[in-house]
Design an enzyme around this catalytic site. Structure first.
Site, PDB file in Angstrom:
ATOM      1  N   GLY A 133      24.531  23.597  50.760  1.00  0.00           N
ATOM      2  CA  GLY A 133      25.452  24.209  50.032  1.00  0.00           C
ATOM      3  C   GLY A 133      26.592  24.925  50.747  1.00  0.00           C
ATOM      4  N   SER A 161      30.007  23.979  50.904  1.00  0.00           N
ATOM      5  CA  SER A 161      31.209  23.650  50.528  1.00  0.00           C
ATOM      6  C   SER A 161      32.154  24.621  49.916  1.00  0.00           C
ATOM      7  CB  SER A 161      31.365  22.242  49.423  1.00  0.00           C
ATOM      8  OG  SER A 161      30.469  22.657  48.463  1.00  0.00           O
ATOM      9  N   ARG A 162      31.422  25.586  49.329  1.00  0.00           N
ATOM     10  CA  ARG A 162      32.008  26.749  48.805  1.00  0.00           C
ATOM     11  C   ARG A 162      31.222  27.819  48.924  1.00  0.00           C
ATOM     12  NH1 ARG A 162      31.390  27.034  43.616  1.00  0.00           N
ATOM     13  NH2 ARG A 162      29.871  25.653  43.254  1.00  0.00           N
ATOM     14  N   VAL A 196      20.256  19.186  46.236  1.00  0.00           N
ATOM     15  CA  VAL A 196      18.986  19.927  46.918  1.00  0.00           C
ATOM     16  C   VAL A 196      17.665  20.128  45.788  1.00  0.00           C
ATOM     17  CG1 VAL A 196      20.430  21.256  48.416  1.00  0.00           C
ATOM     18  CG2 VAL A 196      19.652  22.152  46.169  1.00  0.00           C
ATOM     19  N   SER A 226      18.208  37.118  47.069  1.00  0.00           N
ATOM     20  CA  SER A 226      19.162  37.787  46.069  1.00  0.00           C
ATOM     21  C   SER A 226      18.509  39.134  45.840  1.00  0.00           C
ATOM     22  CB  SER A 226      19.411  37.203  45.042  1.00  0.00           C
ATOM     23  OG  SER A 226      20.061  37.911  44.007  1.00  0.00           O
ATOM     24  N   TYR A 253      16.474  32.959  37.652  1.00  0.00           N
ATOM     25  CA  TYR A 253      17.051  33.259  39.044  1.00  0.00           C
ATOM     26  C   TYR A 253      16.211  34.203  39.774  1.00  0.00           C
ATOM     27  CZ  TYR A 253      20.779  34.228  42.114  1.00  0.00           C
ATOM     28  OH  TYR A 253      21.751  34.546  43.311  1.00  0.00           O
ATOM     29  N   ALA A 282      12.955  34.990  39.552  1.00  0.00           N
ATOM     30  CA  ALA A 282      11.830  34.428  39.888  1.00  0.00           C
ATOM     31  C   ALA A 282      11.992  33.673  41.104  1.00  0.00           C
ATOM     32  CB  ALA A 282      11.185  33.800  38.673  1.00  0.00           C
ATOM     33  N   LYS A 332      14.301  33.470  43.217  1.00  0.00           N
ATOM     34  CA  LYS A 332      14.795  34.163  44.622  1.00  0.00           C
ATOM     35  C   LYS A 332      13.495  35.160  45.091  1.00  0.00           C
ATOM     36  CE  LYS A 332      18.748  32.761  45.062  1.00  0.00           C
ATOM     37  NZ  LYS A 332      19.184  31.867  46.059  1.00  0.00           N
ATOM     38  N   ILE A 375      28.447  39.504  45.271  1.00  0.00           N
ATOM     39  CA  ILE A 375      29.201  39.030  46.162  1.00  0.00           C
ATOM     40  C   ILE A 375      30.342  38.170  45.511  1.00  0.00           C
ATOM     41  CG2 ILE A 375      29.738  37.490  48.379  1.00  0.00           C
ATOM     42  CD1 ILE A 375      27.641  40.058  48.724  1.00  0.00           C
TER      43      ILE A 375
HETATM   44  P1  NAP Z   1      28.862  29.176  44.994  1.00  0.00           P
HETATM   45  O1  NAP Z   1      30.016  29.808  45.394  1.00  0.00           O
HETATM   46  O2  NAP Z   1      28.443  28.605  43.354  1.00  0.00           O
HETATM   47  O3  NAP Z   1      28.280  28.079  45.949  1.00  0.00           O
HETATM   48  C1  NAP Z   1      27.261  27.066  45.889  1.00  0.00           C
HETATM   49  C2  NAP Z   1      27.184  26.151  46.849  1.00  0.00           C
HETATM   50  O4  NAP Z   1      25.964  25.512  46.668  1.00  0.00           O
HETATM   51  C3  NAP Z   1      28.292  25.153  46.663  1.00  0.00           C
HETATM   52  O5  NAP Z   1      28.582  24.734  47.854  1.00  0.00           O
HETATM   53  C4  NAP Z   1      27.349  24.075  45.836  1.00  0.00           C
HETATM   54  O6  NAP Z   1      28.092  22.809  46.125  1.00  0.00           O
HETATM   55  C5  NAP Z   1      26.000  24.299  46.722  1.00  0.00           C
HETATM   56  N1  NAP Z   1      24.948  23.634  45.419  1.00  0.00           N
HETATM   57  C6  NAP Z   1      24.730  24.206  44.251  1.00  0.00           C
HETATM   58  N2  NAP Z   1      23.862  23.252  43.769  1.00  0.00           N
HETATM   59  C7  NAP Z   1      23.508  22.214  44.577  1.00  0.00           C
HETATM   60  C8  NAP Z   1      22.742  21.219  44.698  1.00  0.00           C
HETATM   61  N3  NAP Z   1      21.963  20.785  43.736  1.00  0.00           N
HETATM   62  N4  NAP Z   1      22.754  20.302  45.689  1.00  0.00           N
HETATM   63  C9  NAP Z   1      23.535  20.658  46.770  1.00  0.00           C
HETATM   64  N5  NAP Z   1      24.294  21.753  46.667  1.00  0.00           N
HETATM   65  C10 NAP Z   1      24.555  22.690  45.504  1.00  0.00           C
HETATM   66  O7  NAP Z   1      27.460  30.062  45.213  1.00  0.00           O
HETATM   67  P2  NAP Z   1      27.468  31.512  46.262  1.00  0.00           P
HETATM   68  O8  NAP Z   1      27.595  32.514  45.453  1.00  0.00           O
HETATM   69  O9  NAP Z   1      28.250  31.073  47.436  1.00  0.00           O
HETATM   70  O10 NAP Z   1      26.076  31.485  46.487  1.00  0.00           O
HETATM   71  C11 NAP Z   1      25.176  31.059  47.656  1.00  0.00           C
HETATM   72  C12 NAP Z   1      23.704  31.424  47.710  1.00  0.00           C
HETATM   73  O11 NAP Z   1      23.776  32.805  47.501  1.00  0.00           O
HETATM   74  C13 NAP Z   1      23.028  30.989  46.474  1.00  0.00           C
HETATM   75  O12 NAP Z   1      21.782  30.747  46.981  1.00  0.00           O
HETATM   76  C14 NAP Z   1      23.011  32.332  45.602  1.00  0.00           C
HETATM   77  O13 NAP Z   1      21.863  32.300  44.675  1.00  0.00           O
HETATM   78  C15 NAP Z   1      23.083  33.258  46.406  1.00  0.00           C
HETATM   79  N6  NAP Z   1      23.646  34.700  46.122  1.00  0.00           N
HETATM   80  C16 NAP Z   1      24.859  34.733  45.546  1.00  0.00           C
HETATM   81  C17 NAP Z   1      25.242  36.061  44.893  1.00  0.00           C
HETATM   82  C18 NAP Z   1      26.627  36.309  44.652  1.00  0.00           C
HETATM   83  O14 NAP Z   1      26.893  37.404  43.899  1.00  0.00           O
HETATM   84  N7  NAP Z   1      27.583  35.458  44.729  1.00  0.00           N
HETATM   85  C19 NAP Z   1      24.454  37.244  45.254  1.00  0.00           C
HETATM   86  C20 NAP Z   1      23.283  36.950  45.720  1.00  0.00           C
HETATM   87  C21 NAP Z   1      22.643  35.775  46.145  1.00  0.00           C
HETATM   88  P3  NAP Z   1      28.543  21.935  44.757  1.00  0.00           P
HETATM   89  O15 NAP Z   1      29.479  22.889  44.102  1.00  0.00           O
HETATM   90  O16 NAP Z   1      28.965  20.627  45.335  1.00  0.00           O
HETATM   91  O17 NAP Z   1      27.371  21.943  43.797  1.00  0.00           O
END
Ligand code: NAP
Length: 244
Positions: A13, A15-16, A62, A139, A152, A154, A156, A185
């Site tokens: 993951g 890309s973003r 994934v 998380s 979510y 569960a 994490k 975040i």
């Molecule tokens: P995000 O901006 O939504 O980015 C998610 C990334 O994961 C994207 O690159 C997406 O690519 C990829 N992804 C999602 N489903 C996928 C799949 N089935 N196969 C391959 N790639 C996949 O999320 P984020 O906020 O950066 O979160 C990143 C991690 O941190 C996650 O595990 C999230 O649970 C954790 N987290 C985030 C926060 C928060 O507040 N943002 C807090 C705690 C934990 P595509 O768009 O191509 O699917």
């Protein structure tokens, strides 16, 4: 491309959001990096264009074990070694428990938790060769529980259990494995929340704000570095004091 000296990382993951920033910081630290994505083709292309030959983007779901196996194989064929695995890809499907469908449960658990099992299992032989590291992104939700996130939270907290057990299994063989547990975040994941929800959450965060992707990526790169080699099986909260 075969690489005897340069360190190589694999980020799910990338890309973003947080994963993209981790990729950027790893390249700046001298790593070659494979990252995966599922649907965000143009964002993945952008990351590739920014970093050129240091980067290998792979489209992969994934939630699918074979897709992960393929991606790890492609990484090894391309870069020849693996020093660091960062399990970052994740999704949320928030809703009240009573309304949560079985599909809401399975897609989140498959994407967030089973994916970590599959990445670790497929990558372990290469990490044993390099005496490498794994960083799993969990998380704060899995630590303190957040209403509307039964699936979510569960998934994490499952990551932390998996990590603690796996860390003990591999500690004597040179592979260390830790969890980074971010708080809220600023990414696409939190941008889609209603403004009122974000304001209410901020009231509960001692630092009065969401974190930035950079504040998470810095710690992820540090946890994956040789500086943290004597640390394993730990859960590191980076959440502005929310879980304190
Ligand atoms: P995000 O901006 O939504 O980015 C998610 C990334 O994961 C994207 O690159 C997406 O690519 C990829 N992804 C999602 N489903 C996928 C799949 N089935 N196969 C391959 N790639 C996949 O999320 P984020 O906020 O950066 O979160 C990143 C991690 O941190 C996650 O595990 C999230 O649970 C954790 N987290 C985030 C926060 C928060 O507040 N943002 C807090 C705690 C934990 P595509 O768009 O191509 O699917």
């Amino acid at each position: 491309m075969s690489n005897e000296k340069v360190k190589c990382a694999f980020v799910s993951g990338g890309s973003r959001g947080i994963g993209r920033e981790i990729v950027t910081k790893l390249v700046a630290a001298g790593y070659c990096v494979t990252f995966t994505y599922k649907t965000s083709v143009s964002e993945a292309r952008e990351v590739h264009e920014l970093h050129g030959d240091a980067i290998l983007p792979i489209q992969c779901d994934v939630a699918d074990r074979d897709s992960i196996g393929n991606a790890i194989d492609q990484h090894i064929q391309h870069f020849g070694r693996l020093d660091l695995l960062i399990n970052n890809a994740g999704i949320n499907r928030d809703c009240a428990f009573k309304k949560m469908s079985w599909e809401d449960w399975t897609v989140v658990v498959d994407t967030n938790l089973s994916s970590v099992f599959n990445h670790c299992q497929r990558a372990m032989e290469y990490l044993l060769e390099s005496e490498g590291s794994i960083v799993n992104i969990a998380s704060v939700s899995g630590v303190i529980g957040v209403p509307g996130q039964v699936n979510y939270a569960a998934s994490k907290s499952g990551i932390t259990g998996l990590t603690r057990a796996l860390a003990k299994e591999y500690a004597s063989r040179g592979v260390n494995i830790n969890v980074l547990a971010p708080g809220f975040i600023k990414t696409d994941m939190t941008d889609k929340m209603p403004e009122i929800t974000r304001e209410r959450i901020i009231e509960t965060i001692p630092m009065d704000r969401f974190g930035s992707v950079s504040e998470i990526a810095n710690i992820a790169v540090f946890l994956g570095s040789k500086s943290c080699k004597y640390m394993t099986g730990q859960v590191i909260p980076v959440d502005g004091g929310l879980s304190t």
